[in-house]
Design a protein around this motif. Structure first.
Motif, PDB file in Angstrom:
ATOM      1  N   GLN A   1      11.390  -4.389  12.006  1.00 30.92           N
ATOM      2  CA  GLN A   1      10.130  -4.586  11.297  1.00 30.92           C
ATOM      3  C   GLN A   1       9.399  -3.247  11.258  1.00 30.92           C
ATOM      4  O   GLN A   1       9.059  -2.684  12.303  1.00 30.92           O
ATOM      5  N   MET A   2       9.153  -2.744  10.080  1.00 35.02           N
ATOM      6  CA  MET A   2       8.601  -1.416   9.911  1.00 35.02           C
ATOM      7  C   MET A   2       7.154  -1.515   9.428  1.00 35.02           C
ATOM      8  O   MET A   2       6.845  -2.206   8.460  1.00 35.02           O
ATOM      9  N   LYS A   3       6.265  -0.831  10.129  1.00 33.31           N
ATOM     10  CA  LYS A   3       4.861  -0.740   9.705  1.00 33.31           C
ATOM     11  C   LYS A   3       4.713   0.451   8.792  1.00 33.31           C
ATOM     12  O   LYS A   3       5.118   1.560   9.137  1.00 33.31           O
ATOM     13  N   LEU A   4       4.152   0.221   7.617  1.00 33.59           N
ATOM     14  CA  LEU A   4       4.011   1.291   6.642  1.00 33.59           C
ATOM     15  C   LEU A   4       2.675   1.997   6.844  1.00 33.59           C
ATOM     16  O   LEU A   4       1.647   1.370   6.803  1.00 33.59           O
TER      17      LEU A   4
ATOM     18  N   ALA B   1       5.160  12.629   2.929  1.00 33.92           N
ATOM     19  CA  ALA B   1       5.904  11.415   3.264  1.00 33.92           C
ATOM     20  C   ALA B   1       6.208  11.403   4.757  1.00 33.92           C
ATOM     21  O   ALA B   1       6.394  12.457   5.379  1.00 33.92           O
ATOM     22  N   LYS B   2       6.259  10.200   5.301  1.00 34.83           N
ATOM     23  CA  LYS B   2       6.675  10.024   6.688  1.00 34.83           C
ATOM     24  C   LYS B   2       8.106   9.516   6.668  1.00 34.83           C
ATOM     25  O   LYS B   2       8.456   8.642   5.873  1.00 34.83           O
ATOM     26  N   ILE B   3       8.942  10.076   7.539  1.00 32.31           N
ATOM     27  CA  ILE B   3      10.348   9.668   7.603  1.00 32.31           C
ATOM     28  C   ILE B   3      10.580   8.905   8.900  1.00 32.31           C
ATOM     29  O   ILE B   3      10.231   9.382   9.979  1.00 32.31           O
ATOM     30  N   GLU B   4      11.159   7.719   8.790  1.00 31.37           N
ATOM     31  CA  GLU B   4      11.524   6.939   9.968  1.00 31.37           C
ATOM     32  C   GLU B   4      13.030   6.734   9.937  1.00 31.37           C
ATOM     33  O   GLU B   4      13.570   6.203   8.959  1.00 31.37           O
ATOM     34  N   SER B   5      13.710   7.168  10.994  1.00 30.01           N
ATOM     35  CA  SER B   5      15.174   7.098  11.055  1.00 30.01           C
ATOM     36  C   SER B   5      15.604   5.923  11.920  1.00 30.01           C
ATOM     37  O   SER B   5      15.115   5.753  13.039  1.00 30.01           O
ATOM     38  N   LEU B   6      16.536   5.130  11.385  1.00 29.14           N
ATOM     39  CA  LEU B   6      17.068   3.993  12.124  1.00 29.14           C
ATOM     40  C   LEU B   6      18.545   4.247  12.415  1.00 29.14           C
ATOM     41  O   LEU B   6      19.330   4.521  11.499  1.00 29.14           O
TER      42      LEU B   6
ATOM     43  N   PHE C   1      14.401   6.374   6.232  1.00 29.34           N
ATOM     44  CA  PHE C   1      13.504   5.662   5.325  1.00 29.34           C
ATOM     45  C   PHE C   1      12.256   6.516   5.109  1.00 29.34           C
ATOM     46  O   PHE C   1      11.631   6.975   6.063  1.00 29.34           O
ATOM     47  N   TRP C   2      11.911   6.717   3.852  1.00 30.29           N
ATOM     48  CA  TRP C   2      10.782   7.568   3.473  1.00 30.29           C
ATOM     49  C   TRP C   2       9.614   6.680   3.060  1.00 30.29           C
ATOM     50  O   TRP C   2       9.740   5.843   2.173  1.00 30.29           O
ATOM     51  N   MET C   3       8.471   6.905   3.719  1.00 29.11           N
ATOM     52  CA  MET C   3       7.255   6.153   3.401  1.00 29.11           C
ATOM     53  C   MET C   3       6.216   7.103   2.833  1.00 29.11           C
ATOM     54  O   MET C   3       5.947   8.161   3.411  1.00 29.11           O
ATOM     55  N   GLN C   4       5.623   6.700   1.699  1.00 30.89           N
ATOM     56  CA  GLN C   4       4.653   7.581   1.048  1.00 30.89           C
ATOM     57  C   GLN C   4       3.579   6.758   0.355  1.00 30.89           C
ATOM     58  O   GLN C   4       3.867   5.805  -0.362  1.00 30.89           O
ATOM     59  N   HIS C   5       2.317   7.157   0.591  1.00 33.51           N
ATOM     60  CA  HIS C   5       1.207   6.554  -0.147  1.00 33.51           C
ATOM     61  C   HIS C   5       1.180   7.162  -1.539  1.00 33.51           C
ATOM     62  O   HIS C   5       1.406   8.369  -1.693  1.00 33.51           O
ATOM     63  N   PRO C   6       0.933   6.362  -2.581  1.00 30.65           N
ATOM     64  CA  PRO C   6       0.972   6.914  -3.942  1.00 30.65           C
ATOM     65  C   PRO C   6      -0.064   7.998  -4.205  1.00 30.65           C
ATOM     66  O   PRO C   6       0.078   8.778  -5.143  1.00 30.65           O
ATOM     67  N   ASN C   7      -1.122   8.075  -3.370  1.00 27.16           N
ATOM     68  CA  ASN C   7      -2.134   9.116  -3.543  1.00 27.16           C
ATOM     69  C   ASN C   7      -1.800  10.403  -2.802  1.00 27.16           C
ATOM     70  O   ASN C   7      -2.570  11.359  -2.845  1.00 27.16           O
TER      71      ASN C   7
ATOM     72  N   LYS D   1       0.808  -1.223   0.000  1.00 24.62           N
ATOM     73  CA  LYS D   1       0.000   0.000   0.000  1.00 24.62           C
ATOM     74  C   LYS D   1       0.840   1.271   0.000  1.00 24.62           C
ATOM     75  O   LYS D   1       0.317   2.364  -0.201  1.00 24.62           O
ATOM     76  N   MET D   2       2.155   1.134   0.239  1.00 23.85           N
ATOM     77  CA  MET D   2       3.013   2.318   0.361  1.00 23.85           C
ATOM     78  C   MET D   2       4.312   2.107  -0.419  1.00 23.85           C
ATOM     79  O   MET D   2       4.725   0.984  -0.685  1.00 23.85           O
ATOM     80  N   ASN D   3       4.931   3.217  -0.780  1.00 23.65           N
ATOM     81  CA  ASN D   3       6.292   3.199  -1.302  1.00 23.65           C
ATOM     82  C   ASN D   3       7.265   3.364  -0.136  1.00 23.65           C
ATOM     83  O   ASN D   3       7.043   4.197   0.747  1.00 23.65           O
ATOM     84  N   LEU D   4       8.341   2.586  -0.141  1.00 19.15           N
ATOM     85  CA  LEU D   4       9.392   2.715   0.864  1.00 19.15           C
ATOM     86  C   LEU D   4      10.694   3.005   0.135  1.00 19.15           C
ATOM     87  O   LEU D   4      11.134   2.205  -0.699  1.00 19.15           O
ATOM     88  N   CYS D   5      11.305   4.163   0.431  1.00 14.16           N
ATOM     89  CA  CYS D   5      12.494   4.602  -0.299  1.00 14.16           C
ATOM     90  C   CYS D   5      13.561   5.090   0.658  1.00 14.16           C
ATOM     91  O   CYS D   5      13.300   5.381   1.837  1.00 14.16           O
TER      92      CYS D   5
END
Length: 409
Positions: free
Chosen positions: A406-409, A351-356, A341-347, A297-301
């Motif tokens: 384990q990352m929840k998108l 974007a949400k950024i999660e830093s590890l 890590f950048w998470m974005q819904h295609p619509n 459901k999301m792009n992870l980049c």
């Protein structure tokens, strides 16, 4: 002489298989019939070995020969292969998967007789629902057919409908496209919801199970149609399934055809699978992304500097099948011990950024830490990340450290 490239869709159900094919220049895919020139598209998933001859026949011919007592055989080959059955025919025992592969080869042999020499440049197999077991079985089948895996893909019926519907004439895709499937006891409904404001456009299926048609089927189906299509603009309605056979649709057909184009056929899914092969094989411009039940459901980049240009590098793409979405890459850390890590819904443009943080990573100069990132989908909204320190050649040995998340998108 260069072989013609054939793009194929193969539908595998519980009782029947269907096959559609296309070559470059054909206006639309053709569907294979075991009886040449007829529209008997459903091929029983059956094989039979003729007694005393050792000759195999398949499909309708196999069923009829078994009924005449000319030999031994079996049906429902895909279901039996899923159950890993071993089947005795004559004096020999066979794996059900082995017989399923022989069944598919028989179809391709007959296709060769009709079309001449060709090579399968793309194969898409469509199943009613996807899970890890039936997808693995299809990959095992592909291996036995000796078709390169990179030329193949597996989709479900609803994604096949998506490919079929969006390959129709422009006037049929102006508004929603809907499907009624009456293949089994229940009537299943699907509406393709398209977001025309994104590029590429996202398409998501809305599904509803209306259950069996009780009492007067015609009146019951009319009620289903009124509920399913209420307050929705619809360009085209597609009907598929044996349940629509016969001359019983009167009131319901009038309801369906009120201001809409309606189409009835049993080879919709397999033609959609063939369109999927064509689009992928020819790398045609395709302005849509399908996001179904089993799709991410999301792009992870991650953001990387590539040849002096800052860009997003995709690890997981929205629309990838969650049973197969997997990717790895290697990067050099430009100072610091954190990866964003950048998470974005295609619509969405947000974007949400999660830093590890890579705790205990050895201190090294900038661009002297080579890191391998492996991302693998756990579900349609969860990704397992494995990050490893690879060191930097002879200068800095790997610390052998790794980080799991384990990352929840």
């Amino acid at each position: 002489m260069e072989k013609r490239k054939l793009y194929v869709g193969l539908e595998l159900g519980t009782k029947y298989a269907l096959l559609s094919y296309s070559t470059i220049g054909m206006e639309e895919p053709d569907t294979f019939s075991q009886v040449h020139g007829s529209e008997l598209y459903q091929i029983p998933l059956a094989l039979m070995k003729k007694r005393g001859l050792g000759q195999w026949c398949y499909g309708k011919e196999a069923i009829e020969a078994i009924e005449r007592g000319e030999g031994e055989g079996c049906d429902r080959l895909f279901t039996r292969a899923l159950m890993e059955e071993r089947i005795v025919i004559g004096q020999e025992e066979y794996e059900a998967l082995e017989l399923l592969a022989l069944f598919a080869k028989k179809i391709f042999q007959q296709l060769h007789r009709f079309l001449g020499i060709f090579e399968i440049a793309g194969l898409t197999v469509t199943l009613k629902r996807l899970n890890r077991d039936n997808m693995q079985l299809v990959w095992d089948l592909v291996e036995r057919l000796k078709i390169p895996k990179e030329n193949c893909r597996i989709i479900d019926y609803l994604e096949s409908f998506y490919y079929y519907a969006l390959n129709q004439k422009q006037e049929l895709i102006l508004h929603d496209m809907v499907l009624f499937d009456y293949s089994e006891a229940n009537v299943l409904f699907c509406r393709l919801e398209r977001n025309t404001k994104t590029a590429p456009q996202t398409v998501e299926p809305f599904e509803k199970d209306y259950g069996p048609l009780l009492g007067n089927k015609d009146i019951a189906l009319s009620d289903v149609v009124k509920d399913a299509l209420a307050k929705k603009l619809c360009s085209a309605v597609y009907l598929t399934g044996d349940g629509f056979d016969g001359d019983w649709m009167k009131q319901s057909l009038a309801c369906l055809c009120s201001g809409r184009r309606v189409f009835l056929g049993k080879n919709l899914y397999v033609k959609g699978a063939c369109y999927a092969s064509l689009i992928r094989g020819q790398e045609k411009l395709w302005n849509y992304v399908y996001i179904g039940q089993h799709d991410m459901k999301m792009n992870l980049c991650i953001k990387v500097m590539d040849r002096g240009e800052l860009r997003f590098y995709p690890l997981i793409r929205a629309g990838e099948n969650c049973f197969e979405a997997k990717h790895s890459c290697e990067i050099l850390l430009d100072g610091g011990k954190t990866i964003d890590f950048w998470m974005q819904h295609p619509n969405s443009r947000e974007a949400k950024i999660e830093s590890l943080e890579l705790t205990d990573l050895p201190e090294r100069p900038p661009r002297m830490s080579r890191i391998r990132i492996q991302a693998e989908a756990v579900s349609d909204q969860e990704v397992q990340l494995l990050i490893r320190d690879m060191g930097f050649g002879e200068m800095y040995r790997s610390s052998e450290k790794s980080w799991n998340y384990q990352m929840k998108l």
